[in-house]
Write a protein that holds these residues in place. Structure first.
Motif, short mmCIF file in Angstrom:
data_model
loop_
_atom_site.label_atom_id
_atom_site.label_comp_id
_atom_site.label_asym_id
_atom_site.label_seq_id
_atom_site.Cartn_x
_atom_site.Cartn_y
_atom_site.Cartn_z
N ASN A 190 -0.98 71.97 38.09
CA ASN A 190 -2.22 71.63 38.64
C ASN A 190 -3.18 72.66 38.45
O ASN A 190 -3.06 73.77 39.24
CB ASN A 190 -1.86 71.39 40.00
CG ASN A 190 -3.04 70.69 40.69
OD1 ASN A 190 -4.04 70.98 40.38
ND2 ASN A 190 -2.89 70.00 41.83
N ASN A 191 -4.05 72.95 37.49
CA ASN A 191 -4.97 73.96 37.25
C ASN A 191 -5.87 74.27 38.47
O ASN A 191 -6.10 75.43 38.81
CB ASN A 191 -5.71 73.57 35.99
CG ASN A 191 -4.88 74.03 34.90
OD1 ASN A 191 -3.80 74.45 34.86
ND2 ASN A 191 -5.41 73.54 33.70
N LYS A 192 -6.59 73.40 39.17
CA LYS A 192 -7.47 73.53 40.16
C LYS A 192 -6.66 74.14 41.43
O LYS A 192 -7.14 74.83 42.11
CB LYS A 192 -8.02 72.09 40.51
CG LYS A 192 -9.11 71.88 39.66
CD LYS A 192 -10.08 71.08 40.39
CE LYS A 192 -11.30 71.04 39.61
NZ LYS A 192 -12.62 70.39 40.38
N TYR B 170 -14.20 73.58 34.26
CA TYR B 170 -14.69 72.38 34.93
C TYR B 170 -15.95 72.56 35.38
O TYR B 170 -16.74 73.60 35.38
CB TYR B 170 -13.86 72.61 36.21
CG TYR B 170 -12.18 72.31 35.89
CD1 TYR B 170 -11.54 70.98 35.81
CD2 TYR B 170 -11.26 73.69 35.91
CE1 TYR B 170 -10.34 70.77 35.50
CE2 TYR B 170 -10.03 73.47 35.66
CZ TYR B 170 -9.52 71.74 35.50
OH TYR B 170 -8.28 71.81 35.25
N ALA C 221 -5.89 77.67 40.78
CA ALA C 221 -7.03 78.61 41.17
C ALA C 221 -7.23 78.64 42.31
O ALA C 221 -7.60 79.90 42.75
CB ALA C 221 -8.23 77.90 40.24
N LYS C 222 -7.04 77.80 43.07
CA LYS C 222 -7.29 77.77 44.57
C LYS C 222 -6.53 78.61 45.26
O LYS C 222 -6.78 79.64 46.12
CB LYS C 222 -7.20 76.51 45.06
CG LYS C 222 -7.80 76.36 46.68
CD LYS C 222 -7.73 75.08 47.03
CE LYS C 222 -8.15 74.80 48.51
NZ LYS C 222 -8.38 73.13 48.91
N LEU D 30 -11.33 77.94 36.11
CA LEU D 30 -12.28 76.91 36.61
C LEU D 30 -13.63 77.11 35.68
O LEU D 30 -14.39 76.41 35.74
CB LEU D 30 -13.19 77.83 37.93
CG LEU D 30 -12.06 77.44 39.21
CD1 LEU D 30 -12.49 78.14 40.59
CD2 LEU D 30 -11.62 75.99 39.31
N GLU E 168 -17.79 76.49 45.32
CA GLU E 168 -16.60 77.41 45.16
C GLU E 168 -16.67 78.06 44.24
O GLU E 168 -16.38 79.35 44.39
CB GLU E 168 -15.46 76.40 45.12
CG GLU E 168 -14.16 77.08 45.33
CD GLU E 168 -12.97 76.36 45.32
OE1 GLU E 168 -11.67 76.51 45.41
OE2 GLU E 168 -13.17 74.98 45.22
N TYR E 169 -17.20 77.80 43.10
CA TYR E 169 -17.17 78.70 41.86
C TYR E 169 -18.34 79.87 42.25
O TYR E 169 -18.00 81.11 41.71
CB TYR E 169 -17.86 77.86 40.61
CG TYR E 169 -17.83 78.59 39.36
CD1 TYR E 169 -16.46 78.91 38.72
CD2 TYR E 169 -18.71 79.10 38.70
CE1 TYR E 169 -16.22 79.65 37.60
CE2 TYR E 169 -18.86 79.93 37.56
CZ TYR E 169 -17.48 80.14 36.85
OH TYR E 169 -17.47 81.00 35.72
#
Length: 419
Positions: free
Chosen positions: A17-19, A55, A22-23, A52, A60-61
């Motif tokens: 789960n890439n997101k 995406y 990152a989180k 990220l 958030e970025y």
């Protein structure tokens, strides 16, 4: 907290789960940042950014880019800070995030100032000021006033520097922002040092240090310690001068603040030179130069090169002295010629702001005038209508009276004729 975060990271990787990965990396970066482990924080944030990037960009970025900018600012990586700020500006405009747009303009201004481009820095600050003023962000407006004051101070424009600092202080005191208050106290202390008002300088620098320690702002504490070292140098108190410079260096190393490490090493090199300790002076000056070069800190590079020229001349090593003098002259002349061209740009930008402010003032005055005219017109209209109504009523009454009189006369005449 790190074992739990590492477990979460392991589970996120297992799920591909890439997101989520990152989180978790951002959370890890924030933890490192909170504990002044900036290199580790930068590493975690950079890994999250790589994920990220593919995406769609969101708020958030932008926060991530801001955190990367802050880490690299203290690590003295000015080029990286500028890259992150430029990217932040691009996406904040696309997302119509005005607050972030102002923030990245401010960061760009700070890094331009560090790299010796004062005119470009002022342009960014003025853009940020426009945005923050429109958003009524008082804390941000105070920060911009503070940063503009730094440029005025560097340009020896003490009058405008004091105006900017006092504006920032007034806002900071009103909103009770101790971080900005501490920074302003420090800068005011430096201005009063330049004016040789050492009593007032000491008063403000102690106030700044007290606030920084109270809020546990270690980056500001390190800056305050250096400023106090500068003051005691001017007061010819070499014991306290060395004490504060050395404390600043130790703290800056602990919190990985490369900008303050560069400054502290330079200050100590000057101290060693004044006390005829040339080996330690050379060692500190070379370290300061290396850090300044790595971070693209033009001001630090020039200061260290000039000092190294003097140190080698003191040792009668004229070959090395000439080498550093030549390098210093090349960089200084290059920066100076660029600054001259950019100063014109800064004047144009300031003129644009003055013109814009005048136009706004004129627009407000015109609006007020139009409102006043409208009120007068309305009152006159009501008055005229009132007069017309009264005239109509009087006329109606008179007409009725005349009709009654006519009817009475007709009746009398008719009666007379009948008799």
């Amino acid at each position: 907290a790190l074992p739990d975060i590492n477990t979460a990271l392991h589970l996120a990787v297992k799920q591909s789960n890439n997101k989520l990965i990152a989180k978790v990396l951002i959370t890890k970066g924030k933890l490192y940042q909170k504990h002044h482990l900036l290199k580790q924080a930068d590493s975690s944030f950079s890994a999250a950014k790589m994920i990220l990037q593919k995406y769609p960009k969101d708020k958030e970025y932008l926060v991530l880019l801001k955190n990367l900018s802050i880490c690299n600012y203290y690590l003295n990586n000015n080029q990286k800070v500028y890259e992150y700020a430029t990217e932040g500006l691009k996406f904040s405009k696309q997302l119509n995030e005005k607050l972030f747009e102002g923030t990245f303009n401010n960061i760009s201004g700070i890094v331009m100032d560090n790299m010796g481009n004062k005119a470009e820095a002022m342009k960014y600050y003025l853009r940020a000021l426009d945005l923050f003023t429109a958003l009524k962000q008082k804390e941000k407006i105070a920060t911009i006033a503070l940063n503009m004051g730094v440029i005025y101070e560097y340009q020896k424009d003490e009058k405008n520097a004091l105006i900017s600092y006092k504006k920032a202080l007034k806002i900071a005191e009103k909103i009770k922002d101790t971080s900005i208050m501490s920074a302003v106290y420090n800068n005011l202390g430096n201005v009063y040092q330049d004016q040789k008002n050492y009593k007032k300088a000491l008063e403000y620098l102690k106030k700044s240090l007290e606030l920084s320690q109270k809020t546990n702002d270690l980056y500001s504490v390190a800056i305050d310690l250096n400023s106090l070292g500068d003051l005691y140098k001017k007061l010819n108190d070499s014991v306290l001068e060395f004490l504060y410079y050395n404390k600043a260096l130790k703290l800056a190393r602990r919190i990985q603040d490369n900008g303050t490490i560069t400054l502290s090493l330079y200050n100590l090199a000057e101290y060693y030179r004044m006390h005829n300790n040339l080996p330690d002076a050379l060692k500190s000056a070379k370290k300061s130069l290396q850090l300044a070069q790595n971070g693209g800190n033009i001001r630090g590079v020039l200061s260290a090169m000039k000092l190294l020229h003097q140190l080698y001349a003191d040792q009668h090593n004229f070959k090395m002295a000439y080498r550093f003098l030549k390098s210093y002259s090349l960089i200084h002349d290059s920066v100076f010629s660029n600054q001259k061209a950019r100063q014109l740009m800064m004047v144009e930008e300031e003129s644009r702001m003055i013109k814009k402010n005048r136009e706004l003032l004129l627009a407000r005055e015109t609006k007020k005038r139009m409102e006043a005219y409208f009120i007068i017109y309305t009152l006159l209209t009501i008055l005229i209508l009132g007069i017309l109504i009264m005239w109509y009523r009087i006329r109606s009454v008179k007409s009725k009276e005349l009709r009654r009189q006519k009817l009475f006369i007709d009746a009398v005449l008719e009666k007379s004729i009948s008799h």
